[in-house]
Design a protein around this motif. Structure first.
Motif: not given
Length: 190
Positions: A129-134
């Motif tokens: 999720c954090h990778i997608a957010r970035c």
């Protein structure tokens, strides 16, 4: 239909409408990053989680295809000679934005208040999720840059902005659901 056309072998590609641009053009970077984001969201959706989240993520993926098509359309060729829009698909609307906001509010209401920044991680799904957010933030930055150069649908920017917020809150909610550690970032003191 063949997958390879050989038309891009010299470093250019066609936008919807036929305009050829270099593959490094900001418009290509913008919708290419949206495509990358869509793939990351697919990876999140493939994880073991609440089916409701999967359903929302699938809707987001659909909207990202639309968003990519909007970005891939030459603004000078977006209207056909007969006066109709080249893209004969539902556009990004306030309803799409509202869905993200409603999901954010629902998840956030089930979480403890955030008092610090959190370090990405704690569980593989949360990290995705954090990778997608970035990647979403990068797509937004590129789309803002594109808008400074050429006309761009304002809803594209709004959707990407809200989607990055959604992905952040989803990461927190998944941390909570998976009972993963949410590590607060507390700067060292000198």
């Amino acid at each position: 239909m063949k997958v390879y056309t050989k038309t891009g072998d010299k470093g250019t590609t066609a936008l919807f409408g036929g305009t050829r641009v270099p593959k490094h053009h900001i418009r290509i970077e913008s919708y290419g990053t949206v495509d990358e984001l869509n793939s990351h969201i697919g990876l999140i959706r493939d994880q073991d989680m609440n089916p409701l989240y999967k359903k929302v993520l699938e809707r987001i993926q659909d909207r990202l295809f639309t968003l990519g098509a909007i970005l891939a359309t030459d603004p000078e060729k977006s209207i056909l000679k007969n006066g109709k829009e080249r893209l004969n698909i539902p556009k990004i609307t306030e309803v799409d934005i509202q869905l993200l906001e409603n999901e954010i509010d629902l998840m956030d209401s089930q979480l403890p208040p955030m008092t610090h920044f959190v370090l990405p991680g704690g569980h593989t799904t949360v990290s995705y999720c954090h990778i997608a957010r970035c990647v979403c933030r990068r797509a937004e930055r590129l789309s803002v840059h594109l808008r400074e150069l050429e006309p761009t649908d304002e809803m594209v920017l709004t959707y990407l902005n809200r989607l990055s917020d959604y992905l952040f809150v989803l990461a927190r909610k998944l941390s909570h659901d998976l009972q993963a550690d949410e590590v607060k970032w507390i700067p060292e003191k000198y």
